[in-house]
Write a protein that holds these residues in place. Sequence first.
Motif, PDB file in Angstrom:
ATOM      1  N   TRP A   1       0.836  -1.207   0.000  1.00  0.00           N
ATOM      2  CA  TRP A   1       0.000   0.000   0.000  1.00  0.00           C
ATOM      3  C   TRP A   1       0.869   1.255   0.000  1.00  0.00           C
ATOM      4  CZ3 TRP A   1      -4.980  -0.274   3.404  1.00  0.00           C
ATOM      5  CH2 TRP A   1      -5.804  -1.291   2.936  1.00  0.00           C
TER       6      TRP A   1
ATOM      7  N   ALA B   1      -7.021   1.501  -3.541  1.00  0.00           N
ATOM      8  CA  ALA B   1      -8.299   0.802  -3.686  1.00  0.00           C
ATOM      9  C   ALA B   1      -8.362   0.044  -5.006  1.00  0.00           C
ATOM     10  CB  ALA B   1      -9.457   1.801  -3.594  1.00  0.00           C
TER      11      ALA B   1
ATOM     12  N   TYR C   1      -6.405  -3.098  -4.708  1.00  0.00           N
ATOM     13  CA  TYR C   1      -6.998  -4.024  -3.747  1.00  0.00           C
ATOM     14  C   TYR C   1      -8.236  -4.704  -4.331  1.00  0.00           C
ATOM     15  CZ  TYR C   1      -8.589  -5.706   0.837  1.00  0.00           C
ATOM     16  OH  TYR C   1      -8.979  -6.489   1.897  1.00  0.00           O
ATOM     17  N   LEU C   2      -9.088  -3.941  -4.961  1.00  0.00           N
ATOM     18  CA  LEU C   2     -10.367  -4.450  -5.456  1.00  0.00           C
ATOM     19  C   LEU C   2     -10.222  -4.958  -6.887  1.00  0.00           C
ATOM     20  CD1 LEU C   2     -12.675  -1.665  -4.003  1.00  0.00           C
ATOM     21  CD2 LEU C   2     -12.325  -3.988  -3.107  1.00  0.00           C
TER      22      LEU C   2
ATOM     23  N   CYS D   1      -4.934 -10.009   1.108  1.00  0.00           N
ATOM     24  CA  CYS D   1      -5.104  -9.411   2.430  1.00  0.00           C
ATOM     25  C   CYS D   1      -5.485 -10.459   3.479  1.00  0.00           C
ATOM     26  CB  CYS D   1      -6.190  -8.333   2.337  1.00  0.00           C
ATOM     27  SG  CYS D   1      -6.641  -7.583   3.899  1.00  0.00           S
TER      28      CYS D   1
ATOM     29  N   ALA E   1     -12.461   3.778   5.071  1.00  0.00           N
ATOM     30  CA  ALA E   1     -11.946   3.302   3.784  1.00  0.00           C
ATOM     31  C   ALA E   1     -11.427   1.877   3.903  1.00  0.00           C
ATOM     32  CB  ALA E   1     -10.838   4.236   3.279  1.00  0.00           C
ATOM     33  N   TYR E   2     -10.655   1.609   4.951  1.00  0.00           N
ATOM     34  CA  TYR E   2     -10.108   0.257   5.133  1.00  0.00           C
ATOM     35  C   TYR E   2     -11.239  -0.752   5.337  1.00  0.00           C
ATOM     36  CZ  TYR E   2      -6.506  -3.166   6.332  1.00  0.00           C
ATOM     37  OH  TYR E   2      -5.660  -4.252   6.338  1.00  0.00           O
TER      38      TYR E   2
ATOM     39  N   THR F   1     -14.250  -0.561   4.369  1.00  0.00           N
ATOM     40  CA  THR F   1     -14.976  -0.720   3.106  1.00  0.00           C
ATOM     41  C   THR F   1     -14.234  -1.662   2.167  1.00  0.00           C
ATOM     42  OG1 THR F   1     -15.968   1.467   3.332  1.00  0.00           O
ATOM     43  CG2 THR F   1     -15.912   0.513   1.111  1.00  0.00           C
ATOM     44  N   LEU F   2     -12.929  -1.493   2.056  1.00  0.00           N
ATOM     45  CA  LEU F   2     -12.140  -2.368   1.187  1.00  0.00           C
ATOM     46  C   LEU F   2     -12.228  -3.822   1.642  1.00  0.00           C
ATOM     47  CD1 LEU F   2      -8.958  -0.165   0.675  1.00  0.00           C
ATOM     48  CD2 LEU F   2     -10.722  -0.684  -1.029  1.00  0.00           C
TER      49      LEU F   2
END
Length: 168
Positions: A63, A79, A82-83, A95, A145-146, A148-149
């Motif tokens: 990150w 993001a 990650y997504l 993760c 944010a974290y 949500t991810l």
Amino acid sequence: NRERIIDAAAQLFRERGFEGIGVADLMKEAGLTHGGFYGHFSSKDDLIAEASTRALTRSLALWGNLAERASGDPLSAVAGAYLTITHRDDPGAGCLLAALGPDVSRQGPPVRRAATDHLRSAFDLLAKLVRGTSKAARRRKAISAYATLVGAMVMARAVDDRALSQEI
């Protein structure tokens, strides 16, 4: 050999869960004999803590690198990386919290300490990437944010409909 064991465990625990693989199979995957395990670790719990720390440390470093290299919005870069379908479909390389979050909460103090330290560092990193009128507001946004991810990844992996998974 110790490093090979930790790396193999970090991957296999994320793929199969902490209880989903035994020491003998883990050592076999690392290309070593079962008997050599206790020369490196006092217990499977010791290995779980070290493998968790390894996976969390690598995620945070990734990150940080993504944020530093981002040409535009660094949070969007994190993001976006990650997504991905790749991350969704390869939990062993992804993760730890998305793969094992509920299991981490049931582990002993060393694993929970690794998660706590990671989350604090991740929140600090993300707080630098978001806008806010105060330090507290940026921290709240970072935590959101974290969450949500991780939540999106958990849901995307949970559904049996590929189109819905991609939409998530």
